[in-house]
Design a protein around this motif. Structure first.
Motif, PDB file in Angstrom:
ATOM      1  N   LEU A   1       0.840  -1.061   0.107  1.00 45.40           N
ATOM      2  CA  LEU A   1      -0.174  -0.029   0.040  1.00 45.40           C
ATOM      3  C   LEU A   1       0.811   0.979   0.153  1.00 45.40           C
ATOM      4  O   LEU A   1       0.563   2.306  -0.839  1.00 45.40           O
ATOM      5  CB  LEU A   1      -0.962  -0.017   1.240  1.00 45.40           C
ATOM      6  N   SER A   2       1.983   1.114   0.617  1.00 49.30           N
ATOM      7  CA  SER A   2       2.767   2.363   0.879  1.00 49.30           C
ATOM      8  C   SER A   2       3.349   2.695  -0.617  1.00 49.30           C
ATOM      9  O   SER A   2       3.607   3.924  -1.136  1.00 49.30           O
ATOM     10  CB  SER A   2       3.881   2.144   1.632  1.00 49.30           C
ATOM     11  N   ASP A   3       3.886   1.632  -1.379  1.00 46.85           N
ATOM     12  CA  ASP A   3       4.420   1.400  -2.793  1.00 46.85           C
ATOM     13  C   ASP A   3       3.302   2.100  -3.805  1.00 46.85           C
ATOM     14  O   ASP A   3       3.705   2.978  -4.441  1.00 46.85           O
ATOM     15  CB  ASP A   3       4.932  -0.033  -3.251  1.00 46.85           C
ATOM     16  N   LEU A   4       2.061   1.603  -3.613  1.00 44.78           N
ATOM     17  CA  LEU A   4       0.958   2.258  -4.341  1.00 44.78           C
ATOM     18  C   LEU A   4       1.025   3.611  -3.899  1.00 44.78           C
ATOM     19  O   LEU A   4       0.479   4.312  -5.198  1.00 44.78           O
ATOM     20  CB  LEU A   4      -0.177   1.486  -4.207  1.00 44.78           C
ATOM     21  N   ASP A   5       0.779   3.964  -2.893  1.00 43.91           N
ATOM     22  CA  ASP A   5       0.651   5.165  -2.661  1.00 43.91           C
ATOM     23  C   ASP A   5       1.652   6.310  -3.097  1.00 43.91           C
ATOM     24  O   ASP A   5       1.435   7.408  -3.779  1.00 43.91           O
ATOM     25  CB  ASP A   5       0.444   5.527  -1.096  1.00 43.91           C
ATOM     26  N   ASP A   6       2.897   5.729  -3.013  1.00 48.08           N
ATOM     27  CA  ASP A   6       4.023   6.571  -3.761  1.00 48.08           C
ATOM     28  C   ASP A   6       3.891   6.539  -5.115  1.00 48.08           C
ATOM     29  O   ASP A   6       4.435   7.627  -5.606  1.00 48.08           O
ATOM     30  CB  ASP A   6       5.276   5.755  -3.303  1.00 48.08           C
ATOM     31  N   ARG A   7       3.315   5.697  -5.773  1.00 50.06           N
ATOM     32  CA  ARG A   7       2.943   5.776  -7.265  1.00 50.06           C
ATOM     33  C   ARG A   7       1.738   6.547  -7.622  1.00 50.06           C
ATOM     34  O   ARG A   7       1.781   6.706  -9.022  1.00 50.06           O
ATOM     35  CB  ARG A   7       2.819   4.330  -7.664  1.00 50.06           C
ATOM     36  N   MET A   8       1.083   7.122  -7.071  1.00 46.59           N
ATOM     37  CA  MET A   8      -0.002   7.956  -7.221  1.00 46.59           C
ATOM     38  C   MET A   8       0.487   9.355  -7.561  1.00 46.59           C
ATOM     39  O   MET A   8       0.729  10.082  -6.762  1.00 46.59           O
ATOM     40  CB  MET A   8      -1.123   8.098  -6.035  1.00 46.59           C
TER      41      MET A   8
ATOM     42  N   ALA B   1       7.173  13.319 -12.694  1.00 49.36           N
ATOM     43  CA  ALA B   1       5.726  13.063 -11.920  1.00 49.36           C
ATOM     44  C   ALA B   1       5.464  13.652 -10.801  1.00 49.36           C
ATOM     45  O   ALA B   1       6.345  13.603  -9.739  1.00 49.36           O
ATOM     46  CB  ALA B   1       5.649  11.556 -11.920  1.00 49.36           C
ATOM     47  N   VAL B   2       4.389  14.140 -10.331  1.00 51.22           N
ATOM     48  CA  VAL B   2       4.152  15.012  -9.191  1.00 51.22           C
ATOM     49  C   VAL B   2       3.184  14.290  -8.264  1.00 51.22           C
ATOM     50  O   VAL B   2       2.476  13.470  -8.648  1.00 51.22           O
ATOM     51  CB  VAL B   2       3.265  16.277  -9.428  1.00 51.22           C
ATOM     52  N   TYR B   3       3.750  13.991  -7.100  1.00 55.73           N
ATOM     53  CA  TYR B   3       3.121  13.249  -5.771  1.00 55.73           C
ATOM     54  C   TYR B   3       1.486  13.659  -5.976  1.00 55.73           C
ATOM     55  O   TYR B   3       1.400  14.589  -5.402  1.00 55.73           O
ATOM     56  CB  TYR B   3       4.053  13.057  -4.831  1.00 55.73           C
ATOM     57  N   LEU B   4       0.844  12.699  -5.748  1.00 56.50           N
ATOM     58  CA  LEU B   4      -0.719  13.066  -5.208  1.00 56.50           C
ATOM     59  C   LEU B   4      -1.088  12.124  -3.936  1.00 56.50           C
ATOM     60  O   LEU B   4      -1.554  12.654  -3.345  1.00 56.50           O
ATOM     61  CB  LEU B   4      -1.918  12.723  -6.357  1.00 56.50           C
ATOM     62  N   GLY B   5      -0.619  10.994  -4.082  1.00 59.03           N
ATOM     63  CA  GLY B   5      -1.053   9.971  -3.051  1.00 59.03           C
ATOM     64  C   GLY B   5      -2.499   9.637  -3.237  1.00 59.03           C
ATOM     65  O   GLY B   5      -3.040  10.140  -4.045  1.00 59.03           O
ATOM     66  N   PHE B   6      -2.959   8.923  -2.368  1.00 61.86           N
ATOM     67  CA  PHE B   6      -4.294   8.347  -1.983  1.00 61.86           C
ATOM     68  C   PHE B   6      -5.350   9.628  -1.899  1.00 61.86           C
ATOM     69  O   PHE B   6      -6.467   9.776  -2.604  1.00 61.86           O
ATOM     70  CB  PHE B   6      -4.664   7.315  -1.270  1.00 61.86           C
ATOM     71  N   LEU B   7      -4.855  10.559  -0.962  1.00 66.46           N
ATOM     72  CA  LEU B   7      -5.724  11.585  -0.570  1.00 66.46           C
ATOM     73  C   LEU B   7      -5.824  12.784  -1.818  1.00 66.46           C
ATOM     74  O   LEU B   7      -6.711  13.215  -1.989  1.00 66.46           O
ATOM     75  CB  LEU B   7      -5.071  12.291   0.577  1.00 66.46           C
ATOM     76  N   GLY B   8      -4.775  12.977  -2.567  1.00 63.81           N
ATOM     77  CA  GLY B   8      -4.663  13.783  -3.663  1.00 63.81           C
ATOM     78  C   GLY B   8      -5.460  13.008  -4.718  1.00 63.81           C
ATOM     79  O   GLY B   8      -6.229  13.973  -5.632  1.00 63.81           O
TER      80      GLY B   8
END
Length: 92
Positions: free
Chosen positions: A51-58, A66-73
């Motif tokens: 889940l941490s890896d998936l969040d980092d790839r959002m 690429a600009v970080y969004l995360g799950f919340l973004g």
């Protein structure tokens, strides 16, 4: 001169949470989970790492990296169009 070329990122590249240069298409954590027949997903640590890896790839691909969004973004980018479509379908 080679260091200048190395500093540029394509639109899908980023520096991950471990400080390593990655590409959005590289899904190594998911690949290793499938390769090990879901064994890492059985443990809380393995699931947290995935889940941490998936969040980092959002991330949103942009010029220069690429600009970080995360799950919340990423949630509003998905929810707003879906809710808008739902609202339109309710009133038509």
């Amino acid at each position: 001169h080679d260091q200048d070329v190395e500093a540029f990122f394509c639109c899908c590249e980023f520096v991950d949470q471990h400080g390593e240069r990655r590409h959005l298409a590289d899904a190594s954590a998911l690949d290793s989970a499938v390769r090990h027949r879901r064994a890492p997903l059985c443990s809380p640590e393995g699931l947290a790492a995935l889940l941490s890896d998936l969040d980092d790839r959002m991330r949103l691909p942009m010029h220069g990296g690429a600009v970080y969004l995360g799950f919340l973004g990423a949630a509003p980018l998905v929810a707003v169009p879906l809710l808008f479509r739902l609202a339109i379908s309710r009133f038509s």
